[in-house]
Write a protein that holds these residues in place. Structure first.
Motif, PDB file in Angstrom:
ATOM      1  N   PRO A  94       0.642  -1.082   0.190  1.00  0.00           N
ATOM      2  CA  PRO A  94      -0.180   0.475  -0.010  1.00  0.00           C
ATOM      3  C   PRO A  94       0.939   1.608  -0.164  1.00  0.00           C
ATOM      4  N   ALA A  95       0.235   2.579  -0.734  1.00  0.00           N
ATOM      5  CA  ALA A  95       1.425   3.314  -1.026  1.00  0.00           C
ATOM      6  C   ALA A  95       1.220   4.256   0.210  1.00  0.00           C
ATOM      7  N   GLU A  96       2.369   4.946   0.748  1.00  0.00           N
ATOM      8  CA  GLU A  96       2.411   6.232   1.407  1.00  0.00           C
ATOM      9  C   GLU A  96       1.000   7.104   1.706  1.00  0.00           C
ATOM     10  N   PRO A  97       0.010   6.721   2.532  1.00  0.00           N
ATOM     11  CA  PRO A  97      -0.662   7.964   2.608  1.00  0.00           C
ATOM     12  C   PRO A  97       0.005   9.773   2.447  1.00  0.00           C
ATOM     13  N   ALA A  98      -1.098  10.968   1.056  1.00  0.00           N
ATOM     14  CA  ALA A  98       0.061  11.891   1.044  1.00  0.00           C
ATOM     15  C   ALA A  98      -0.508  12.276   2.117  1.00  0.00           C
ATOM     16  N   TRP A  99      -0.889  12.268   3.647  1.00  0.00           N
ATOM     17  CA  TRP A  99      -1.379  12.835   4.624  1.00  0.00           C
ATOM     18  C   TRP A  99       0.056  12.642   5.573  1.00  0.00           C
ATOM     19  N   TYR A 100       0.573  12.053   5.268  1.00  0.00           N
ATOM     20  CA  TYR A 100       1.705  11.823   6.339  1.00  0.00           C
ATOM     21  C   TYR A 100       2.863  12.643   5.910  1.00  0.00           C
ATOM     22  N   SER A 101       2.891  13.175   5.416  1.00  0.00           N
ATOM     23  CA  SER A 101       3.760  14.291   4.674  1.00  0.00           C
ATOM     24  C   SER A 101       3.284  15.902   4.927  1.00  0.00           C
ATOM     25  N   ILE A 113       1.438  12.329  14.671  1.00  0.00           N
ATOM     26  CA  ILE A 113      -0.041  12.203  15.330  1.00  0.00           C
ATOM     27  C   ILE A 113      -0.264  11.090  15.814  1.00  0.00           C
ATOM     28  N   GLY A 114      -0.992  10.703  14.452  1.00  0.00           N
ATOM     29  CA  GLY A 114      -0.951   9.308  14.338  1.00  0.00           C
ATOM     30  C   GLY A 114      -0.345   8.389  12.992  1.00  0.00           C
ATOM     31  N   VAL A 115      -0.942   7.349  13.009  1.00  0.00           N
ATOM     32  CA  VAL A 115      -0.310   6.569  12.018  1.00  0.00           C
ATOM     33  C   VAL A 115      -1.324   5.556  11.649  1.00  0.00           C
ATOM     34  N   LEU A 116      -1.455   4.672  10.385  1.00  0.00           N
ATOM     35  CA  LEU A 116      -2.111   3.744   9.678  1.00  0.00           C
ATOM     36  C   LEU A 116      -1.542   2.732  10.318  1.00  0.00           C
ATOM     37  N   GLN A 117      -2.580   0.863  10.514  1.00  0.00           N
ATOM     38  CA  GLN A 117      -1.743   0.439  11.169  1.00  0.00           C
ATOM     39  C   GLN A 117      -3.117  -0.874  10.463  1.00  0.00           C
ATOM     40  N   GLY A 118      -2.742  -1.179   9.297  1.00  0.00           N
ATOM     41  CA  GLY A 118      -3.942  -1.458   8.443  1.00  0.00           C
ATOM     42  C   GLY A 118      -4.389  -0.566   7.377  1.00  0.00           C
ATOM     43  N   ASN A 119      -6.033  -0.583   8.018  1.00  0.00           N
ATOM     44  CA  ASN A 119      -6.698   0.438   7.142  1.00  0.00           C
ATOM     45  C   ASN A 119      -7.463   1.324   8.856  1.00  0.00           C
ATOM     46  N   ASP A 171     -11.574  10.916   4.930  1.00  0.00           N
ATOM     47  CA  ASP A 171     -11.530  11.444   3.527  1.00  0.00           C
ATOM     48  C   ASP A 171     -10.332  10.610   2.313  1.00  0.00           C
ATOM     49  N   GLU A 172      -8.706  10.645   2.998  1.00  0.00           N
ATOM     50  CA  GLU A 172      -8.500  10.506   2.159  1.00  0.00           C
ATOM     51  C   GLU A 172      -7.741   8.551   1.876  1.00  0.00           C
ATOM     52  N   SER A 173      -7.598   7.790   3.606  1.00  0.00           N
ATOM     53  CA  SER A 173      -7.668   6.347   2.965  1.00  0.00           C
ATOM     54  C   SER A 173      -8.178   5.839   3.933  1.00  0.00           C
TER      55      SER A 173
END
Ligand code: SF4
Length: 408
Positions: A94-101, A113-119, A171-173
């Motif tokens: 899975p691509a890194e979400p744009a919001w990470y940056s 603040i937070g990260v995705l672990q799965g969805n 919204d994005e993930s």
């Protein structure tokens, strides 16, 4: 050829090497060492039916350097080769979400603040766990939270920042679950006003319920029985799920590897809180979490039964010797033993008729109960159980759509 769930277990236990063809460091989601450190792997998705399997595969821990599994890239596709057999398993990264940056409006990187672990979105809400502050060395031996909070992630998270990140994840993930966790923060057991983990979570739960929507989970060291009304307050604020990490069934292992939990609250407190919240929220909406691969698997099986009997579902984490923890040199578990544990977990959930896999929430850090179906021989009983869970999934759709709506 491994079944998808068997491959997941193999990868959790043996880790994975990354071939230079993959341009390591440029692919997928960044490897984050947040919360207790378990998300230190590379997120991959293993194709499977009826649903794909997400796995956070260890790649930086020492044992992964000797793994027979090698991630390779050809054109735009990825595959994991088992170098013992030459068999290739296709996976996606899975691509890194744009919001990470991106930054929050207070100029904080969203990934701190937070990260995705799965969805789902995982957020450690507070300052360093007090077990890490103690001169007595009370931190859980497998944990690295004390080294991550304040370095890999913000130690104090503003509610506004959490709302912005949860909105971006929604919204994005497509995240529909926000999970808050804290360590131990009960400063004075005799002082009802002292700040502890549950009370720290409440403003965040209330805000996400009001402004973001979706399902909300909370994980914290249990409070004393006299404070159980605080679980009620959190349910009122919008909490849908509680999880209780009691880690080990064997009392001696629990006391040795979780000295803080053993000395401040004790093993039984986790079950009292689990039973209380399972009665309030309903069966299957509370989980008990244990680590497999350290204590004898018979103890882990007893733990699974005990959690199920408390009305909760078992979340079993395969032990990972994370870098920086006191247990970083302990060998990772044997995959055959772990297969046995997860087959047992499936049977235990089925016997109790626990609903599993009803919500479309993918947790990459563990083998989820619904994924374990492939480990048992099909029978009339297993088919009836799958049919029941499938039916519940269909019936839950309007409820899920309703829960996604913010309460504001
Ligand atoms: S309670 Fe244990 S596992 Fe949780 S943050 Fe504290 S030391 Fe780590």
């Amino acid at each position: 050829m491994f079944k998808p769930v068997e491959l997941e277990i193999e990868l959790f236990c043996r880790g994975m090497r990354i071939d230079p063809s993959c341009h390591a460091g440029e692919i997928g989601r960044r490897i984050t060492r947040t919360r207790a450190g378990l998300g230190s792997g590379l997120e991959i998705v293993i194709p499977s039916r009826p649903k794909n399997i997400w796995a956070n595969v260890p790649v930086v821990e020492k044992f992964a350097a000797d793994s027979p599994f090698l991630l390779q890239q050809g054109d735009d596709r990825y595959g994991v080769v088992d170098t013992r057999t030459g068999l290739l398993y296709e996976v996606t990264i899975p691509a890194e979400p744009a919001w990470y940056s991106r930054m929050t409006s207070s100029d904080t990187p969203m990934s701190r603040i937070g990260v995705l672990q799965g969805n789902y979105l995982g957020i450690y809400v507070s300052a360093r766990c007090l077990y890490w502050s103690s001169k007595l060395n009370l931190a859980c031996k497998f944990c690295t939270t004390g080294k991550n909070v304040g370095t890999a992630e913000e130690s104090r998270k503003r509610v506004e920042d959490v709302i912005e990140v949860a909105r971006a994840a929604r919204d994005e993930s497509g995240a529909i679950f926000t999970h808050f966790n804290t360590g131990y923060h009960y400063e004075d057991q005799n002082d009802r006003e002292s700040m502890h983990g549950l009370r720290m979570c409440e403003p965040y739960v209330r805000a996400v319920r009001k402004y973001v929507g979706g399902f909300i989970g909370v994980q914290a060291v249990p409070v004393p029985r006299r404070n159980f009304n605080e679980y009620d307050a959190l349910i009122d604020a919008g909490t849908d799920h509680f999880s209780f990490c009691y880690e080990f069934e064997d009392p001696e292992t629990f006391a040795r590897l979780c000295p803080g939990k053993a000395q401040t609250v004790g093993q039984s407190a986790f079950f009292e809180a689990m039973e209380y919240t399972a009665k309030k929220l309903g069966r299957g909406r509370v989980s008990g979490e244990i680590i497999a691969g350290i204590e004898p698997i018979e103890a882990t099986k007893r733990g699974i039964d005990r959690i199920v009997n408390a009305g909760a579902f078992p979340t079993v984490c395969i032990f990972r010797p994370t870098i920086g923890s006191e247990m970083e040199n302990v060998p990772s578990p044997d995959p055959d033993a772990m297969r046995e544990v997860f087959a047992y977990l499936h049977e235990s959930c089925r016997r109790a008729g626990l609903p599993v896999g009803v919500l479309p929430i993918e947790v990459s850090l563990v083998v989820q109960p619904e994924e374990t179906a492939g480990l048992v021989e099909p029978s009339f009983a297993t088919k009836a159980y799958h049919l029941k869970n499938w039916t519940l999934r269909q019936l839950a759709r309007p409820y899920i759509a309703w829960k996604k709506i913010p309460a504001a």
